[in-house]
Structure formats: C-alpha cells, structure tokens
Scaffold this active site. Sequence first.
Site, PDB file in Angstrom:
ATOM      1  N   THR A 130       0.819  -1.205   0.000  1.00 29.86           N
ATOM      2  CA  THR A 130       0.000   0.000   0.000  1.00 29.86           C
ATOM      3  C   THR A 130       0.858   1.262   0.000  1.00 29.86           C
ATOM      4  O   THR A 130       1.996   1.254   0.491  1.00 29.86           O
ATOM      5  CB  THR A 130      -0.918   0.021   1.240  1.00 29.86           C
ATOM      6  OG1 THR A 130      -1.574   1.281   1.353  1.00 29.86           O
ATOM      7  CG2 THR A 130      -0.110  -0.188   2.523  1.00 29.86           C
ATOM      8  N   TYR A 156      -2.009  -0.454  10.869  1.00 28.06           N
ATOM      9  CA  TYR A 156      -2.125  -1.121   9.567  1.00 28.06           C
ATOM     10  C   TYR A 156      -0.919  -0.835   8.695  1.00 28.06           C
ATOM     11  O   TYR A 156      -0.252  -1.757   8.202  1.00 28.06           O
ATOM     12  CB  TYR A 156      -3.404  -0.670   8.858  1.00 28.06           C
ATOM     13  CG  TYR A 156      -3.376  -0.942   7.369  1.00 28.06           C
ATOM     14  CD1 TYR A 156      -3.234  -2.238   6.883  1.00 28.06           C
ATOM     15  CD2 TYR A 156      -3.472   0.102   6.443  1.00 28.06           C
ATOM     16  CE1 TYR A 156      -3.185  -2.493   5.513  1.00 28.06           C
ATOM     17  CE2 TYR A 156      -3.425  -0.140   5.085  1.00 28.06           C
ATOM     18  CZ  TYR A 156      -3.281  -1.430   4.630  1.00 28.06           C
ATOM     19  OH  TYR A 156      -3.217  -1.689   3.279  1.00 28.06           O
TER      20      TYR A 156
END
Length: 356
Positions: A130, A156
């Site tokens: 990501t 995360y």
Amino acid sequence: MANLIVTGGAGFIGSNFVHHWKKVSPDDGIIVLDALTYAGNPANIAGLDGVELVQGDICDTALVSRLIDAHDVDTIVHFAAESHVDRSITGPDAFVTTNVVGTHSLLKAAKAAWLDKGSGKPHRFHHVSTDEVYGTLEPEDPAFSETTPYAPNSPYSASKAGSDHLVRAYQHTYGLETTTSNCSNNYGPYQFPEKLIPLFTLNALSGRKLPIYGDGMNVRDWLHVDDHCVGIERILRDGRVGETYNVGGGQELPNIEVIREICRGVDAAFAKDPTLADRFPDAPAAQGRSSEELMTYVEDRKGHDRRYAIDETKIRGELGYAPARDFPQGFAETLHWYLQNEDWWRPLIERAKLGQ
C-alpha cells in the site's frame, strides 16, 4: 503454463485478480489460499474453471509448503492482509499477525521450495502492498515515489511496512525472486462494504447517513481494481526481480469530492431508471431528492493521514502501465455493478446488522 497461489484470493482485490488472470491466462492453474474471515467470500470466485479454493491461514507454513509441492507452484501473488485502518486502531494484534507473521510464513515456504531444495526453478513471489507505508503528504509535497522513505502512521500501515521489508530482505539475503507493488486506494466490484466507496454507495441507496471524517479534505489517489490488476500483471510478466513499483490511478481527489461524485452518480441512476425507486424506497433519490442531504460531518479518525499521492513514472516508463479509467468512469462502472449484484452485497449488510 504457470501454477499460482493467490493468497487472499477470495477477498476484494485478490478475487478481481483471479478473474483477470483467468481471462488473460486461462490455462494457468490457480490455488486460492484464503482464511475466509469476514472479508473473504467464496462467491467472489465461484464458477471459475481451473481455480481451487483452499481455506487456510497463511501463517500455516506447512500448509503453504504442501500446496507449493502438490501443485508444482512457481508463482505466489500475495494479497492476504488485514487492511482496514479503523480496525487496526482498535485491534492491532491481528494486523501484526496476518501482515507481518503471515508474510514471513509465506516467504519461508517459498524459500524452502524454490531455493533450499536446489532445483533452480524460475519462480516469482509478488507482494501487494500500500502507499500508506510512506506516511502522509502536505498539499505541496511531491507524490510518493519508490524511493520515498517509509513513515507509516497507523498500525495497519506499520504492519504492511514490516512485511515490505521482509520481502526485500528475502530477495537481498537469499536471492528469492520477489517483486513488490505499492498501490493507492482501490475501488470496484466485490469490495467489502466497510470501505468508503461501497459503504457510502449502499448507505445512499438505503437512506443512511454518509459520515464524513473531519473536514472531508483528506486526499487520496483512487485506482479502479481492474487497472490495478493490469499493473500487477505487467509486473509479474516483465517487472525486474527485486524491484518495487508504485501503482496508482492518477485520480488525486479529496474525500468530499469522492462522496459528492457518489451522490451525483446515485441520483443520476435513479433519474435514468425509475424501477430503482421501488427497489430502494428509503433512498432520498427515490423521492427525487439529493443524496447529498445524507452527508454529515463526524469527528476525525485518530492519526488520519492528510494526503496520499502516487508517482507512477517508474511503472509507466518500464512496463507501459497506464490506468484506463478516470474516477467518474470508474465509479459509474462500480455503481452499475452494485446495482446489478444486490444478491452479493445484501447478505453482507444483513450479517453486519446482526453483528456476525
């Protein structure tokens, strides 16, 4: 003919990749390894020929090793991850376990099968990550490139950063043939309705509030999942071993503009198709009103990164990648899919209401 393990292949991006790969390489065998937690759904890949679903945990190294050996696997495409930032804030343990320990488990199994046995077999371990690992940008900062220092701000993104470093280490130390892609915000078919676009789309259809964090000016780059899958395909076929490629959609938008586009799209769909008013009578659009009346501002999320932006010069220049859709086109396609697949998302909404 290749044989692939696709981890998380019953989830959102993974299942779209499975569909894409079967279109472009129909003779390849695919093993989908998915724990089928709340966001995994066997219906996402139902009916695909040459695809076998194995319910299992990527932390089970012995299981991964057996699958590699039994199916003569030469490619692992690793999507499996805990990915919802809000969940990582309230329950970070699962993110460390899945994203860090799970990735290491896969790397160990891949190294054992492809390197330790001395076969010299060509292989590829592709890790899907990501843009959040890079942290946040100020309005005038240049977009994230592959050389941007990591500065993750949520549990995360920190767990994904850790997994990225492990993949790099296994390539650098052991010679495992790896690639990594860092993508921007995805949207499209099969996205679990906890993420912004499906959540707000379905809320607009059901007459529920559209809760906007802070001032709504947090900026993200938006990438249609089909374009993302094309980017991954390019990396698998022609990407250089050991390299990282940023994959973006070229659509840098504040959240408030994304939400307004959702409202415009829903309102236009109701105006075009009068039968939607019977199917979704609680939607403001069913009474000829604007979906924007559902917009409401709420307290901002803890540690909410202000801006992400992707510089995709590298993948464009080296691999000829370019997204095929701008956001209005991509969202129109996405809205059409959700309107045509109520039988897919309706049970998920009902389970959420029951707390399952």
